[in-house]
Design an enzyme around this catalytic site. Structure first.
Site, PDB file in Angstrom:
ATOM      1  N   CYS A 115      -1.762  -7.722   9.109  1.00 29.51           N
ATOM      2  CA  CYS A 115      -2.304  -8.088  10.545  1.00 29.51           C
ATOM      3  C   CYS A 115      -3.239  -9.089  10.593  1.00 29.51           C
ATOM      4  O   CYS A 115      -3.336 -10.242  11.474  1.00 29.51           O
ATOM      5  CB  CYS A 115      -2.757  -7.006  11.289  1.00 29.51           C
ATOM      6  SG  CYS A 115      -1.581  -6.056  12.059  1.00 29.51           S
ATOM      7  N   CYS A 200       6.160  -6.338  15.708  1.00 31.95           N
ATOM      8  CA  CYS A 200       6.958  -6.958  14.552  1.00 31.95           C
ATOM      9  C   CYS A 200       8.177  -5.967  13.991  1.00 31.95           C
ATOM     10  O   CYS A 200       7.590  -4.693  14.205  1.00 31.95           O
ATOM     11  CB  CYS A 200       6.030  -7.293  13.074  1.00 31.95           C
ATOM     12  SG  CYS A 200       4.743  -8.444  13.687  1.00 31.95           S
ATOM     13  N   CYS A 203       7.164  -2.579  11.681  1.00 36.67           N
ATOM     14  CA  CYS A 203       6.114  -1.969  12.267  1.00 36.67           C
ATOM     15  C   CYS A 203       6.327  -1.295  13.563  1.00 36.67           C
ATOM     16  O   CYS A 203       5.529  -0.709  14.544  1.00 36.67           O
ATOM     17  CB  CYS A 203       4.558  -2.628  12.299  1.00 36.67           C
ATOM     18  SG  CYS A 203       4.341  -3.252  10.644  1.00 36.67           S
ATOM     19  N   CYS A 226      -3.411  -2.264  17.263  1.00 37.16           N
ATOM     20  CA  CYS A 226      -3.654  -3.305  16.595  1.00 37.16           C
ATOM     21  C   CYS A 226      -5.062  -3.822  16.776  1.00 37.16           C
ATOM     22  O   CYS A 226      -5.503  -3.697  17.904  1.00 37.16           O
ATOM     23  CB  CYS A 226      -2.810  -4.334  16.770  1.00 37.16           C
ATOM     24  SG  CYS A 226      -3.067  -5.871  15.954  1.00 37.16           S
TER      25      CYS A 226
HETATM   26  S1  SF4 Z   1       2.447  -5.850  12.823  1.00 37.27           S
HETATM   27 FE1  SF4 Z   1       3.261  -5.338  10.745  1.00 37.27          FE
HETATM   28  S2  SF4 Z   1       4.527  -7.110   9.790  1.00 37.27           S
HETATM   29 FE2  SF4 Z   1       3.341  -7.706  11.849  1.00 37.27          FE
HETATM   30  S3  SF4 Z   1       1.276  -8.438  11.141  1.00 37.27           S
HETATM   31 FE3  SF4 Z   1       0.945  -6.500  11.465  1.00 37.27          FE
HETATM   32  S4  SF4 Z   1       1.187  -5.397   9.358  1.00 37.27           S
HETATM   33 FE4  SF4 Z   1       2.338  -7.461   9.321  1.00 37.27          FE
END
Ligand code: SF4
Length: 239
Positions: A115, A200, A203, A226
């Site tokens: 991320c 994404c 995830c 996030c």
């Molecule tokens: S949400 Fe998952 S795939 Fe997307 S950037 Fe973050 S860890 Fe990577």
């Protein structure tokens, strides 16, 4: 923008309809007004509202390389319908380069780093390049406890040193969907397949009946917010 001005703006707009908040933001900050969107239902709603106020507002999307094809297709549909192009903000490497560097997909073993490399770092670089005075977020107060306790319609985002405008803060999910359906706003068809919140593909999973809307994000991990979304007194960012 001074603390007193933010306070006054909140008094004026704290309970105003989203369109009024956006009109104020456009008048006060355009052309240095930015919106980062992941094309969620709320983001599509705001793009529609902006298309009736000011089509020139800068729109960006963090294209990690791991977004669903449906999400990427929605960008084109919105562009065709509203004449507003969402600029992709890309990481330094393609997915194949990145996975080669790390001997496989990093999201499996170190999603925080993934991320950071594919969202946080590119966003910081974009903010430095674009130099907005304010950015629009699509958060709603009822999405998480954190958001309900810390967010204001207008707030200072200390992390990026910009004003953050949250026009949908006081709307609930039903109001968002009513707006979408009443106005024929395009939305991600995955919402109809059990994906209330779409990030994404590695995830994100569909949610089961009775689960929280964000339960499908970062599936299997304790951390559902996030880093970009976490709001606290020091770091008031979020997209
Ligand atoms: S949400 Fe998952 S795939 Fe997307 S950037 Fe973050 S860890 Fe990577």
């Amino acid at each position: 923008m001074h603390e007193q001005e933010i306070e006054a703006a909140n008094e004026l707009l704290g309970h105003a309809p989203p369109q009024e908040v956006l009109r104020w933001a456009v008048k006060r900050f355009h052309p240095r007004l930015l919106m980062a969107t992941a094309f969620g239902a709320e983001g599509c709603c705001i793009i529609h509202m902006l298309s009736e106020i000011e089509k020139g507002v800068k729109l960006i999307n963090l294209e990690t390389g791991y977004q669903f094809p449906e999400t990427l297709a929605l960008r084109e549909t919105l562009r065709e319908k509203y004449g507003m192009t969402v600029e992709y903000i890309l990481p330094e490497t393609t997915v194949s380069e990145y996975e080669k560097q790390h001997a496989g997909p990093l999201y499996e073993v170190n999603p925080e780093q993934c991320c950071f490399d594919r969202k946080v770092k590119p966003l910081k670089a974009a903010m430095e390049r674009i130099q907005p005075l304010a950015w629009i977020s699509a958060i709603r107060k009822d999405q998480t406890v954190n958001r309900s306790t810390n967010a204001g319609v207008i707030q200072w985002d200390a992390k990026f040193g910009v004003v953050k405008v949250n026009p949908l803060l006081n709307w609930n999910k039903g109001q968002v969907w009513k707006h979408i359906l009443d106005h024929g706003v395009p939305y991600n068809e995955m919402h109809e397949r059990g994906f209330p919140s779409i990030g994404c593909w590695p995830c994100t999973r569909a949610v089961r009946p009775g689960e929280d809307d964000r339960a499908g994000r970062r599936a299997g991990q304790a951390k559902k917010e996030c880093g970009l979304h976490v709001i606290d007194e020091k770091e008031g960012s979020g997209i």
